[in-house]
Design a protein around this motif. Structure first.
Motif, PDB file in Angstrom:
ATOM      1  N   ARG A  30     -15.879 -22.920   2.374  1.00 19.43           N
ATOM      2  CA  ARG A  30     -14.689 -22.254   2.898  1.00 19.43           C
ATOM      3  C   ARG A  30     -13.460 -22.419   2.003  1.00 19.43           C
ATOM      4  O   ARG A  30     -12.412 -21.845   2.288  1.00 19.43           O
ATOM      5  CB  ARG A  30     -14.355 -22.814   4.292  1.00 19.43           C
ATOM      6  N   HIS A  33     -12.139 -19.196   0.357  1.00 22.73           N
ATOM      7  CA  HIS A  33     -11.550 -18.345   1.391  1.00 22.73           C
ATOM      8  C   HIS A  33     -10.172 -18.863   1.792  1.00 22.73           C
ATOM      9  O   HIS A  33      -9.227 -18.090   1.946  1.00 22.73           O
ATOM     10  CB  HIS A  33     -12.473 -18.297   2.614  1.00 22.73           C
ATOM     11  N   GLN A  54     -12.776  -9.043   7.724  1.00 22.74           N
ATOM     12  CA  GLN A  54     -11.612  -9.781   8.212  1.00 22.74           C
ATOM     13  C   GLN A  54     -11.985 -10.754   9.313  1.00 22.74           C
ATOM     14  O   GLN A  54     -11.497 -11.884   9.361  1.00 22.74           O
ATOM     15  CB  GLN A  54     -10.563  -8.795   8.715  1.00 22.74           C
ATOM     16  N   SER A  55     -12.890 -10.327  10.200  1.00 20.98           N
ATOM     17  CA  SER A  55     -13.293 -11.199  11.311  1.00 20.98           C
ATOM     18  C   SER A  55     -13.990 -12.458  10.789  1.00 20.98           C
ATOM     19  O   SER A  55     -13.784 -13.557  11.315  1.00 20.98           O
ATOM     20  CB  SER A  55     -14.215 -10.447  12.263  1.00 20.98           C
ATOM     21  N   THR A  56     -14.801 -12.290   9.743  1.00 22.89           N
ATOM     22  CA  THR A  56     -15.485 -13.441   9.143  1.00 22.89           C
ATOM     23  C   THR A  56     -14.478 -14.419   8.563  1.00 22.89           C
ATOM     24  O   THR A  56     -14.584 -15.640   8.736  1.00 22.89           O
ATOM     25  CB  THR A  56     -16.450 -12.972   8.041  1.00 22.89           C
ATOM     26  N   SER A  58     -11.261 -14.749   9.353  1.00 21.89           N
ATOM     27  CA  SER A  58     -10.463 -15.373  10.415  1.00 21.89           C
ATOM     28  C   SER A  58     -11.233 -16.510  11.070  1.00 21.89           C
ATOM     29  O   SER A  58     -10.683 -17.600  11.301  1.00 21.89           O
ATOM     30  CB  SER A  58     -10.079 -14.324  11.462  1.00 21.89           C
ATOM     31  N   ARG A  59     -12.521 -16.270  11.365  1.00 21.11           N
ATOM     32  CA  ARG A  59     -13.337 -17.321  11.987  1.00 21.11           C
ATOM     33  C   ARG A  59     -13.487 -18.515  11.052  1.00 21.11           C
ATOM     34  O   ARG A  59     -13.475 -19.670  11.486  1.00 21.11           O
ATOM     35  CB  ARG A  59     -14.708 -16.775  12.372  1.00 21.11           C
ATOM     36  N   ALA A  60     -13.623 -18.237   9.743  1.00 23.23           N
ATOM     37  CA  ALA A  60     -13.792 -19.319   8.771  1.00 23.23           C
ATOM     38  C   ALA A  60     -12.554 -20.207   8.738  1.00 23.23           C
ATOM     39  O   ALA A  60     -12.652 -21.440   8.636  1.00 23.23           O
ATOM     40  CB  ALA A  60     -14.076 -18.748   7.388  1.00 23.23           C
ATOM     41  N   VAL A  62     -10.343 -20.658  11.204  1.00 24.02           N
ATOM     42  CA  VAL A  62     -10.284 -21.421  12.450  1.00 24.02           C
ATOM     43  C   VAL A  62     -11.252 -22.594  12.399  1.00 24.02           C
ATOM     44  O   VAL A  62     -10.926 -23.734  12.777  1.00 24.02           O
ATOM     45  CB  VAL A  62     -10.591 -20.508  13.653  1.00 24.02           C
ATOM     46  N   ARG A  63     -12.459 -22.330  11.910  1.00 21.72           N
ATOM     47  CA  ARG A  63     -13.457 -23.399  11.831  1.00 21.72           C
ATOM     48  C   ARG A  63     -13.037 -24.479  10.841  1.00 21.72           C
ATOM     49  O   ARG A  63     -13.269 -25.681  11.067  1.00 21.72           O
ATOM     50  CB  ARG A  63     -14.808 -22.798  11.417  1.00 21.72           C
ATOM     51  N   GLN A  66     -10.632 -26.685  12.544  1.00 25.30           N
ATOM     52  CA  GLN A  66     -11.328 -27.521  13.515  1.00 25.30           C
ATOM     53  C   GLN A  66     -12.044 -28.682  12.812  1.00 25.30           C
ATOM     54  O   GLN A  66     -12.019 -29.823  13.294  1.00 25.30           O
ATOM     55  CB  GLN A  66     -12.334 -26.677  14.301  1.00 25.30           C
ATOM     56  N   ARG A  78      -1.273 -10.970  11.951  1.00 24.77           N
ATOM     57  CA  ARG A  78      -2.181 -11.136  10.815  1.00 24.77           C
ATOM     58  C   ARG A  78      -1.479 -11.772   9.617  1.00 24.77           C
ATOM     59  O   ARG A  78      -2.100 -12.011   8.586  1.00 24.77           O
ATOM     60  CB  ARG A  78      -2.762  -9.779  10.418  1.00 24.77           C
TER      61      ARG A  78
END
Length: 319
Positions: A30, A33, A54-56, A58-60, A62-63, A66, A78
């Motif tokens: 990550r 990214h 974009q969704s990938t 954004s999730r990356a 957030v993860r 975390q 955005r």
């Protein structure tokens, strides 16, 4: 947005080496990214530049937060901006990515067919004339290929071959091991070297059995030349009486010149004063020279080219 401390999702409190390895494996995919989002401060723009959904992305992100247990970004739709923790993290991430890119450039350069590198090991006794001559001849057709050269005794070179530190090595005896591939290239006649004032110095040829009562100077037991010496003396019917053991053939010649013993050695690159070198007529006193490489190890183009060149020199390697 106030800095918010999160609970790391995948890091146990022990903080041991295994935990750090696990964290590195989680974070590494990550990092690029993260750097892209941090550079643009816009998720959509970063996704377009890196050609990922974009969704990938954004999730990356957030993860990633975390896994670290901290907020890296302050979000406004955005558009994003780095938190103090994010700026600190970015500095190290950019440094890490730069090192990765540098490493990638280096390995690509080493594998380049025209300008790549060959890590080549060889025996000390082949260093004065044989190896320089081989490289000179090879570079007639491959003028920009680079070499990393290592001189050592046979067993040490095979260890470095197995460790991946060498691509090829010239050694003797020719190794016979299941994890190596070895090809005999040539053989080198050995001579009995005696002091210039020795009782045998007027001779040109000698049977090795005639030196049974002499004191020998030899290489150390883990050297291939020492094993050959012991085997030849055994074949001649005696066990050599050894006064000195060394690590280099020319040092042994110096000991012989000083009258400290006799030695079985390959021919010198330059004649040494104070010694006489006798042809051994029996038993047949030679050492085989071969090239070895790690079985199953893929060759880069420059290594493949140099290996092909060495194999083409069978029977004329020492000419």
């Amino acid at each position: 947005m106030a800095h918010q401390q999160r609970s790391p999702a995948h890091l146990s409190p022990s903080g041991d080496t295994e935990d750090m390895t696990d964290m590195s494996m989680l974070l590494a995919p990550r990092l690029a990214h993260f750097a892209g989002v941090a550079r643009t401060e816009h998720v959509t723009r970063a996704a377009q530049e890196m050609r990922v959904p974009q969704s990938t992305l954004s999730r990356a992100m957030v993860r990633l937060e975390q896994d670290l247990g901290v907020d890296l970004f302050a979000r406004r739709g955005r558009t994003v901006s780095l938190t103090p923790a994010g700026r600190t993290f970015l500095t190290s991430v950019e440094r890490a990515l730069a090192e990765i890119e540098k490493a990638a450039e280096e390995v690509r350069a080493d594998a380049d067919a025209a300008t790549g590198k060959v890590a080549f090991g060889f025996l000390h006794t082949l260093g004065a004339e044989t190896v320089p001559g081989l490289i000179h001849a090879f570079r007639a057709d491959h003028p920009r290929v680079r070499f990393s050269l290592v001189q050592n005794y046979g067993e040490a070179m095979l260890e470095r071959l197995r460790a991946g530190e060498l691509d090829l090595c010239l050694t003797s005896p020719v190794p016979d091991a299941p994890d190596l591939v070895a090809r005999r290239l040539d053989e080198q006649k050995l001579r009995l070297v005696v002091p210039a004032d020795h009782r045998l110095a007027a001779r040109r040829r000698i049977r090795l059995a005639e030196a049974a009562d002499e004191t020998f100077v030899t290489l150390e037991p883990n050297y291939g030349m020492r094993r050959i010496t012991d085997d030849l003396c055994k074949e001649a019917g005696f066990k050599p009486r050894i006064a000195f053991e060394g690590e280099e053939a020319e040092t042994l010649r110096g000991l012989v010149a000083a009258g400290l013993g006799v030695a079985l050695l390959p021919p010198p690159a330059v004649a040494r004063p104070g010694v006489v070198e006798l042809t051994v007529t029996a038993p047949r006193a030679v050492r085989e020279i071969g090239v070895a490489w790690l079985d199953g190890h893929p060759d880069t183009p420059p290594v493949a080219a140099f290996k092909k060149f060495l194999l083409s020199r069978r029977g004329s390697l020492l000419a």
